[in-house]
Write a protein that holds these residues in place. Sequence first.
Motif, mmCIF file in Angstrom:
data_model
loop_
_atom_site.group_PDB
_atom_site.id
_atom_site.type_symbol
_atom_site.label_atom_id
_atom_site.label_comp_id
_atom_site.label_asym_id
_atom_site.label_seq_id
_atom_site.Cartn_x
_atom_site.Cartn_y
_atom_site.Cartn_z
ATOM 1 N N LEU A 258 0.831 -1.203 0.000
ATOM 2 C CA LEU A 258 0.000 0.000 0.000
ATOM 3 C C LEU A 258 0.867 1.256 0.000
ATOM 4 C CD1 LEU A 258 -2.780 -1.087 2.519
ATOM 5 C CD2 LEU A 258 -2.905 -1.066 0.020
ATOM 6 N N ALA A 259 1.986 1.210 0.712
ATOM 7 C CA ALA A 259 2.886 2.364 0.741
ATOM 8 C C ALA A 259 3.488 2.626 -0.634
ATOM 9 C CB ALA A 259 3.991 2.133 1.776
ATOM 10 N N VAL A 260 3.865 1.567 -1.346
ATOM 11 C CA VAL A 260 4.390 1.726 -2.706
ATOM 12 C C VAL A 260 3.317 2.314 -3.609
ATOM 13 C CG1 VAL A 260 5.194 0.469 -4.741
ATOM 14 C CG2 VAL A 260 6.101 -0.110 -2.479
ATOM 15 N N MET A 261 2.118 1.821 -3.477
ATOM 16 C CA MET A 261 1.016 2.297 -4.310
ATOM 17 C C MET A 261 0.748 3.778 -4.062
ATOM 18 S SD MET A 261 -2.506 0.186 -4.772
ATOM 19 C CE MET A 261 -1.535 -1.232 -5.280
ATOM 20 N N ALA A 262 0.829 4.198 -2.817
ATOM 21 C CA ALA A 262 0.592 5.599 -2.476
ATOM 22 C C ALA A 262 1.729 6.496 -2.938
ATOM 23 C CB ALA A 262 0.388 5.732 -0.964
ATOM 24 N N ALA A 263 2.933 5.954 -2.996
ATOM 25 C CA ALA A 263 4.102 6.786 -3.293
ATOM 26 C C ALA A 263 4.403 6.902 -4.781
ATOM 27 C CB ALA A 263 5.328 6.218 -2.575
ATOM 28 N N ARG A 264 4.016 5.917 -5.575
ATOM 29 C CA ARG A 264 4.388 5.867 -6.990
ATOM 30 C C ARG A 264 3.210 6.288 -7.867
ATOM 31 N NH1 ARG A 264 9.906 5.306 -8.039
ATOM 32 N NH2 ARG A 264 10.814 3.744 -6.635
ATOM 33 N N ASP A 265 3.392 7.370 -8.616
ATOM 34 C CA ASP A 265 2.322 7.856 -9.485
ATOM 35 C C ASP A 265 2.017 6.883 -10.617
ATOM 36 O OD1 ASP A 265 2.032 10.158 -8.000
ATOM 37 O OD2 ASP A 265 3.326 11.367 -9.301
ATOM 38 N N ASN A 266 2.996 6.106 -11.040
ATOM 39 C CA ASN A 266 2.752 5.190 -12.158
ATOM 40 C C ASN A 266 2.288 3.812 -11.711
ATOM 41 O OD1 ASN A 266 5.402 4.720 -11.124
ATOM 42 N ND2 ASN A 266 6.018 3.726 -13.032
ATOM 43 N N VAL A 267 2.091 3.619 -10.407
ATOM 44 C CA VAL A 267 1.449 2.407 -9.906
ATOM 45 C C VAL A 267 -0.027 2.727 -9.702
ATOM 46 C CG1 VAL A 267 1.323 0.703 -8.053
ATOM 47 C CG2 VAL A 267 3.554 1.558 -8.820
ATOM 48 N N CYS A 268 -0.883 2.056 -10.438
ATOM 49 C CA CYS A 268 -2.310 2.360 -10.382
ATOM 50 C C CYS A 268 -2.842 2.130 -8.960
ATOM 51 C CB CYS A 268 -3.084 1.491 -11.358
ATOM 52 S SG CYS A 268 -2.649 1.750 -13.085
ATOM 53 N N SER A 269 -3.563 3.126 -8.454
ATOM 54 C CA SER A 269 -4.215 2.989 -7.156
ATOM 55 C C SER A 269 -5.462 2.144 -7.349
ATOM 56 C CB SER A 269 -4.566 4.371 -6.591
ATOM 57 O OG SER A 269 -3.401 5.100 -6.318
ATOM 58 N N TYR A 270 -5.226 0.854 -7.469
ATOM 59 C CA TYR A 270 -6.277 -0.086 -7.872
ATOM 60 C C TYR A 270 -5.902 -1.461 -7.338
ATOM 61 C CZ TYR A 270 -9.395 -2.687 -11.069
ATOM 62 O OH TYR A 270 -10.371 -3.500 -11.601
ATOM 63 N N LEU A 271 -6.854 -2.126 -6.697
ATOM 64 C CA LEU A 271 -6.624 -3.494 -6.236
ATOM 65 C C LEU A 271 -7.827 -4.360 -6.566
ATOM 66 C CD1 LEU A 271 -4.890 -3.126 -2.748
ATOM 67 C CD2 LEU A 271 -3.867 -3.891 -4.895
ATOM 68 N N ASP A 272 -7.534 -5.521 -7.080
ATOM 69 C CA ASP A 272 -8.553 -6.544 -7.343
ATOM 70 C C ASP A 272 -8.365 -7.632 -6.291
ATOM 71 O OD1 ASP A 272 -10.357 -8.349 -8.577
ATOM 72 O OD2 ASP A 272 -8.678 -9.290 -9.629
ATOM 73 N N ILE A 273 -9.321 -7.722 -5.356
ATOM 74 C CA ILE A 273 -9.187 -8.624 -4.208
ATOM 75 C C ILE A 273 -10.373 -9.576 -4.187
ATOM 76 C CG2 ILE A 273 -8.812 -8.770 -1.717
ATOM 77 C CD1 ILE A 273 -8.195 -5.762 -1.770
ATOM 78 N N PRO A 274 -10.223 -10.805 -4.665
ATOM 79 C CA PRO A 274 -11.346 -11.744 -4.662
ATOM 80 C C PRO A 274 -11.664 -12.223 -3.242
ATOM 81 C CG PRO A 274 -9.363 -12.813 -5.481
ATOM 82 C CD PRO A 274 -9.011 -11.377 -5.300
ATOM 83 N N LEU A 275 -12.835 -11.816 -2.728
ATOM 84 C CA LEU A 275 -13.254 -12.235 -1.383
ATOM 85 C C LEU A 275 -14.037 -13.536 -1.426
ATOM 86 C CD1 LEU A 275 -14.405 -8.811 0.143
ATOM 87 C CD2 LEU A 275 -12.145 -9.892 0.236
#
Length: 448
Positions: A258-275
């Motif tokens: 999550l920290a990488v996702m928040a810090a990197r503009d080119n990492v899409c703030s998007y998660l696909d989590i199959p519950l």
Amino acid sequence: MTAPVPPAWEGASAPRVSLVTMGCAKNEVDSAAMARALAEAGYQVNVPADEADVIIVNTCSFIQSATEESLEAIFEAASLPLVAAGRASVVVAGCMPARYGDDLEGELTEAAAFVPCSKEDDIVAVLGRLTGFEPTAGEEAMAPTASEATGAPGEGGIFAYVKISDGCDRFCSYCTIPAIRGRYHSFPFEAIRADVAREVAAGAREIVLIAQDTGRWGQDLPEGHDLAWLVDTLAEAFPDTWLRVMYLQPEGVTDRLLAVMAARDNVCSYLDIPLQHVSAPILRAMNRAGSAEKFTALIERIRAAVPGITLRTTLIAGFPGETEEQFEALCDFVAEAPFDYIGVFPYSREEGTAAAALPDQLDEDEKAERAQILRDLADAVCGPRIAERIGRPMAVLVEGTEEDGQRFGRAQCQAPEVDGVTYVSDGTVGTVVDTIIADTLLYEMEGA
């Protein structure tokens, strides 16, 4: 095996090969790898099926409906004039041969050869035996990228899937993947980076990292790296390329990621989590962990760490023993949980899985009805969440142009092939344009 096998290759040019891919993005990556190996060996790849000397049907067999669709594709290929005349062959690859093994050879006589997932690296040798063609390293051979080999939308493969691992060790009681793909194994970083570099060099502006269980990447490698390190390292190495993570199990959502996702503009703030479900007893019967309360806490943790993140999940309706109360609890969770996209599937009773032997199986009509109720509820909940984007500025990766000249693409909040598109007024294919979301229609968006 009674399928007609053409005589040894005597053509003036290399044999022509058509690849037909069924199922998920992971199969698309496998098809691309086979196409690349064949092209490098001198074969002509990705020709139309009715002109091919060999048609490879890369099958999906995850659930019964996928198996049926794959069979239809095989029969369609077998009915083509060249195949019917004995001048072309059909090769069945992928999940069906992996799942059904030798039994398939006796039943599916239309096929000249079977190549399970674990043997797809041998595709050049298989076709060599069929055609008698001697592999070459011809200078004219053009090895396709994953996006070119699988027909990714856009003009020139704007996005590409890259697999980071294969197999699965979770053994969910409803799932056939361990039997088809085998035990979990991470791909080495060097191989993944090379795949990404190849796709980027071919024009891909977005890389989608996929696996059966992306969150486990690195746990079986000696270097001690994890998915967060992988994403961060790739994001730094390819700063002009969007990176997206798909198929992340709840346990794989780490604070580091999550920290990488928040810090990197080119990492899409998007998660696909199959519950898959939220009832603790049902999840235990699925051989999974979690509960509505734990998943709610997980979502809150994710949104606190990455404000504005887009979340997708998948759910199964009608699992054996699912009571009315448990189904209602699932509906309540969908109504209250802040997901942007929700995929819903009726439970499929698959031969050889533990869940197939469970008592209290629901009939097909009941499963279908519950799945449709969930889909309708998901649309009613997610549609307004999409509409909340109106007025927001977004960067859109332009993917193509419709017949009327209308350009379309995707924002980082839209994964390829599943989340709709964004219509924009300008920009060339492969460029990123800034726009303001002016309107939405369920999952589609329109830029100003």
